[in-house]
Design a protein around this motif. Structure first.
Motif, short mmCIF file in Angstrom:
data_model
loop_
_atom_site.label_atom_id
_atom_site.label_comp_id
_atom_site.label_asym_id
_atom_site.label_seq_id
_atom_site.Cartn_x
_atom_site.Cartn_y
_atom_site.Cartn_z
N THR A 21 0.83 -1.20 0.00
CA THR A 21 0.00 0.00 0.00
C THR A 21 0.87 1.25 0.00
O THR A 21 1.78 1.38 0.82
N MET A 23 0.72 5.50 0.04
CA MET A 23 -0.15 6.64 0.32
C MET A 23 0.50 7.89 -0.25
O MET A 23 1.70 8.09 -0.12
N ASN A 26 -2.56 14.50 -2.26
CA ASN A 26 -3.15 15.07 -3.46
C ASN A 26 -2.20 16.11 -4.04
O ASN A 26 -1.61 16.90 -3.31
N PHE A 85 -7.20 12.46 -6.73
CA PHE A 85 -7.99 11.49 -5.98
C PHE A 85 -8.45 10.34 -6.87
O PHE A 85 -8.54 9.20 -6.44
N ALA A 88 -6.41 6.93 -7.18
CA ALA A 88 -6.41 5.88 -6.15
C ALA A 88 -6.93 4.58 -6.74
O ALA A 88 -7.80 4.58 -7.60
N LYS A 90 -5.97 0.07 -7.57
CA LYS A 90 -5.03 -1.04 -7.72
C LYS A 90 -4.15 -0.81 -8.94
O LYS A 90 -4.64 -0.45 -10.01
N PHE A 110 -1.41 -0.91 -4.06
CA PHE A 110 -2.67 -0.24 -3.77
C PHE A 110 -2.34 1.21 -3.44
O PHE A 110 -1.63 1.49 -2.46
N LEU A 111 -2.83 2.14 -4.26
CA LEU A 111 -2.55 3.57 -4.05
C LEU A 111 -3.73 4.23 -3.36
O LEU A 111 -4.87 4.11 -3.81
N THR A 112 -3.42 4.93 -2.27
CA THR A 112 -4.41 5.73 -1.56
C THR A 112 -4.00 7.19 -1.67
O THR A 112 -2.83 7.53 -1.49
N VAL A 114 -4.61 11.06 -0.30
CA VAL A 114 -5.19 11.80 0.84
C VAL A 114 -5.01 13.30 0.63
O VAL A 114 -4.11 13.75 -0.08
#
Length: 118
Positions: A21, A23, A26, A85, A88, A90, A110-112, A114
């Motif tokens: 993952t 993170m 923005n 945003f 975000a 896979k 997995f990109l999140t 924030v």
């Protein structure tokens, strides 16, 4: 009638680092790491890293290949610029090696995304 057990070991391994993952803030740039190892070398390697939405990475000026497959690096990471945003999701990193009878393997990031705190 005997029991036959076939053991297969993958000579081609793909890794996205210690954690799958990533993170990102923005509007920042983020590295999507992907490396591979192979026991017998490679030739005409075929790799793709696609987002959940396939159009996102195809010929997109915000995506830059920053890896290197010379020497022992075997790094096929990409840099995603000005993260939004909508980025975000896979990102499967898929490698196929013709030198190993087209052996294939993949790993997923997995990109999140924030919001920067004010």
């Amino acid at each position: 009638p005997g029991l036959h057990v076939l053991a297969a070991t993958l000579a081609l391994e793909v890794s996205v680092g210690k954690t799958s993952t990533v993170m990102a803030l923005n509007n920042s740039n983020v590295l999507l790491p992907c490396t591979f190892t192979t026991c017998i070398g490679f030739q005409d390697l075929d790799f793709t890293c696609k987002a959940s939405e396939p159009l996102l990475l195809d010929r997109n000026p915000r995506v830059e290949f920053v890896g290197s497959t010379t020497g022992k690096d075997n790094n096929i990471s990409i840099l995603l610029k000005n993260v939004e945003f909508s980025d975000a999701g896979k990102y499967p990193c898929h490698v196929r090696n013709p030198k190993e009878k087209n052996l294939q393997n993949n790993a997923t990031i997995f990109l999140t995304v924030v919001q920067k705190s004010k």
